[in-house]
Scaffold this active site. Structure first.
Site, PDB file in Angstrom:
ATOM      1  N   ARG A   1       0.856  -1.183   0.000  1.00 20.40           N
ATOM      2  CA  ARG A   1       0.000   0.000   0.000  1.00 20.40           C
ATOM      3  C   ARG A   1       0.891   1.232   0.000  1.00 20.40           C
ATOM      4  NH1 ARG A   1      -2.475   2.924   4.778  1.00 20.40           N
ATOM      5  NH2 ARG A   1      -3.897   4.356   3.751  1.00 20.40           N
TER       6      ARG A   1
ATOM      7  N   HIS B   1      -2.684  10.977   1.118  1.00 21.35           N
ATOM      8  CA  HIS B   1      -2.117  10.738   2.446  1.00 21.35           C
ATOM      9  C   HIS B   1      -1.467  12.055   2.887  1.00 21.35           C
ATOM     10  CE1 HIS B   1      -0.564   7.373   5.252  1.00 21.35           C
ATOM     11  NE2 HIS B   1      -0.173   8.510   5.803  1.00 21.35           N
TER      12      HIS B   1
ATOM     13  N   GLU C   1      -6.916   8.386   6.660  1.00 21.42           N
ATOM     14  CA  GLU C   1      -7.119   9.048   7.951  1.00 21.42           C
ATOM     15  C   GLU C   1      -7.587  10.492   7.793  1.00 21.42           C
ATOM     16  OE1 GLU C   1      -3.604   8.496  10.340  1.00 21.42           O
ATOM     17  OE2 GLU C   1      -3.773   6.320  10.287  1.00 21.42           O
TER      18      GLU C   1
ATOM     19  N   ASN D   1      -7.246   1.737  10.259  1.00 21.13           N
ATOM     20  CA  ASN D   1      -5.896   1.941  10.788  1.00 21.13           C
ATOM     21  C   ASN D   1      -6.000   1.955  12.303  1.00 21.13           C
ATOM     22  OD1 ASN D   1      -5.379   2.358   8.108  1.00 21.13           O
ATOM     23  ND2 ASN D   1      -4.653   4.460   8.322  1.00 21.13           N
TER      24      ASN D   1
ATOM     25  N   TYR E   1      -3.881   1.662  16.119  1.00 19.91           N
ATOM     26  CA  TYR E   1      -2.631   1.634  16.894  1.00 19.91           C
ATOM     27  C   TYR E   1      -2.876   1.406  18.375  1.00 19.91           C
ATOM     28  CZ  TYR E   1      -0.315   3.102  12.660  1.00 19.91           C
ATOM     29  OH  TYR E   1       0.162   3.126  11.384  1.00 19.91           O
TER      30      TYR E   1
ATOM     31  N   GLU F   1      -3.440  -0.138   8.295  1.00 17.32           N
ATOM     32  CA  GLU F   1      -2.240   0.236   9.050  1.00 17.32           C
ATOM     33  C   GLU F   1      -2.319  -0.372  10.439  1.00 17.32           C
ATOM     34  OE1 GLU F   1      -1.120   4.347   9.462  1.00 17.32           O
ATOM     35  OE2 GLU F   1      -1.574   4.769   7.373  1.00 17.32           O
TER      36      GLU F   1
HETATM   37  O1  IFM Z   1       3.041   7.452  10.139  1.00 13.78           O
HETATM   38  C1  IFM Z   1       1.663   7.511  10.364  1.00 13.78           C
HETATM   39  C2  IFM Z   1       0.904   7.360   9.072  1.00 13.78           C
HETATM   40  O2  IFM Z   1       1.291   8.299   8.131  1.00 13.78           O
HETATM   41  C3  IFM Z   1      -0.571   7.520   9.317  1.00 13.78           C
HETATM   42  N1  IFM Z   1      -1.020   6.672  10.376  1.00 13.78           N
HETATM   43  C4  IFM Z   1      -0.268   6.652  11.612  1.00 13.78           C
HETATM   44  C5  IFM Z   1       1.208   6.441  11.314  1.00 13.78           C
HETATM   45  C6  IFM Z   1       2.003   6.451  12.630  1.00 13.78           C
HETATM   46  O3  IFM Z   1       1.858   7.652  13.283  1.00 13.78           O
END
Ligand code: IFM
Length: 472
Positions: free
Chosen positions: A85, A129, A174, A303, A305, A376
């Site tokens: 990607r 992006h 995002e 995405n 985290y 992500e």
């Molecule tokens: O690096 C970023 C990415 O560009 C977008 N999502 C979160 C990642 C980590 O912060």
């Protein structure tokens, strides 16, 4: 084999057609900021502004992927990944945000995609992006409605140029960050801090998604279309009614501001009510906008985290949800974000794979028909080469194991997850943190641009080749 079948060999097997990918974005890796007709984006301007990015770092050179893409593709091929990607830099292919495409810029992506296809990797192209052409920001940026129309035209030219080679398209990455970090907190480009503009930007990003989706469908009839949202897995800190209300507010402005229009064709009344003192939604939303944003999707990209623990009262202690000079939560500025005890990445983001499972379950409940992709997921570690030249990152391997286990659990529970894109293929420009944070499974020596596979790259490559991970 069914999607959740599991031979008894001590491994957790994924469906045979599952995409094992890695992800990057143009500004974070390409460099070549002034080559072949590319003009500045808002991130070139922002990172050149003193005090905005750690250490004064910029993406002008980044990891020089523009010149080294063949080496990077070969590394993915040798690892055994099945998909990649990447994002297309708008200012590289349509520098002013108007008019015809620049062939030299488009040629770069044609060469990249051809190399991917030759290496047996499925290309997944993201149209945006975060690198808005500076000229469009000067004309008002995302708070201006015309930017959405410009984005539709750019999407058409990119899809027409690459649609013969690329079938997987993602409109936006995002959009929450583009709107609320770019125009609310100001920690991202263009660094503006106006809550009303942040909301206007969010609406125009919804519209832009709709325009781009229509443009891609017109140019590439068999396109597999998605959008990548950084959904917040919001958890109330206590079971008090006040904390539940805080969670509702953050879910509205953090998630449903995009999920509403994109998945259901409407904004929820509570979101409109929470923010009615900031924008006149009746004027902002023009007839047909939410219908456009509700474009048919082939998958939703998620995405993920870390989760978000919220309460009605402060103070906020969360590193992951810290604010700049403004707030990224228009209308809900008083909600506090909390940092739980326990392991965290070098970003300070708590590590909790249950959040990924919960998020997948929530979206599946909302739209059971919609396939999901993890577009992500990953962690930053303080990686360094040993004297022998190895880069050992057992924490990242544990993170990948835990999060892929959560994905496997979701698939076993009947959730249609089609792929996983590790963030990131290689260390790169981490926005306001510059080069201080390393998310890659490939280590990059930023002085020499030498690439070294970290131990997590070998682990992930083996998982991709086997289509399975060890049973935890
Ligand atoms: O690096 C970023 C990415 O560009 C977008 N999502 C979160 C990642 C980590 O912060």
């Amino acid at each position: 084999m069914t999607r959740s079948a599991r031979p008894d060999d001590g491994l957790l097997h994924f469906p045979p057609d599952f995409l094992w990918g890695a992800a990057t974005s143009a500004y974070q890796i390409e460099g070549a900021a002034a080559e072949d007709g590319r003009t500045p984006s808002i991130w070139d301007t922002f990172s050149a502004t003193p005090g905005k990015v750690h250490h004064g770092d910029t993406g002008a050179v980044a990891v020089d992927h523009y010149h080294r893409f063949r080496e990077d593709v070969a590394l993915m091929r040798d690892l055994g990944l099945s998909a990649y990607r990447f994002s297309i830099a708008w200012p590289r292919v349509q520098p002013t945000g108007h008019g015809p495409g620049v062939e030299r810029g488009l040629d770069f992506y044609r060469r990249l995609v051809d190399a991917l296809l030759e290496a047996g990797l499925t290309p997944v192209a993201t149209l945006y992006h975060w690198d808005l052409p500076q000229e469009l920001e000067d004309a008002g940026g995302w708070p201006a409605r015309d930017t959405a129309e410009r984005f539709g035209a750019y999407a058409a030219l990119a899809a027409e140029a690459l649609g013969d080679r690329v079938s997987h398209w993602t409109t936006l990455n995002e959009p929450w960050c583009s709107a609320f970090l770019g125009y609310g907190s100001g920690v991202h480009a263009p660094g503006r801090t106006d809550p009303a503009d942040a909301l206007r930007a969010a609406h125009h990003l919804n519209l832009a998604h709709g325009r781009a989706a229509a443009a891609v469908r017109a140019a590439v009839p068999d396109a597999r279309l998605s959008v990548s949202l950084n959904l917040h897995q919001v958890r109330p800190l206590t079971d008090s009614a006040a904390d539940a209300e805080a969670a509702r507010r953050i879910d509205a402005v953090g998630n449903r501001v995009f999920l509403g229009p994109m998945l259901h064709g409407r904004y929820d009344d509570d979101l409109l009510g929470d923010t009615a003192h900031l924008v006149d939604w009746d004027r902002l939303i023009q007839p047909g906008d939410t219908v456009a944003a509700h474009a048919p999707l082939d998958a939703l990209g998620i995405n993920y985290y870390t989760p978000a623990w919220v309460s009605a009262d402060g103070p906020s202690t969360s590193v992951a949800h810290g604010t700049g000079s403004g707030s990224p939560w228009p209308g809900s500025e008083s909600v506090a974000f909390h940092q739980p005890a326990g392991p965290a990445s070098s970003m300070g983001w708590p590590i909790d794979a249950t959040g990924l499972f919960d998020l997948l379950s929530r979206v599946h409940r909302e739209r059971p028909d919609l396939p999901l992709l993890i577009t992500e997921n990953g962690m930053a570690c303080d990686d360094y080469p040993t004297p022998e030249g190895e880069v050992r990152d057992p924490e990242r391997i544990a993170y990948l194991q835990d999060h892929l286990t959560a994905v496997h659990r979701a698939i076993a529970a009947g959730i249609d997850v089609r792929g996983y894109f590790q963030w990131s293929l290689m260390d790169n420009f981490e926005w306001a943190y510059g080069y201080a944070k390393r998310f890659g499974v490939i280590y990059v020596d930023f002085a020499t641009q030498r690439r070294t596979l970290k131990s997590s790259a070998y682990w992930y490559g083996e998982a991709a080749r086997k289509g399975a991970i060890p049973t935890p």
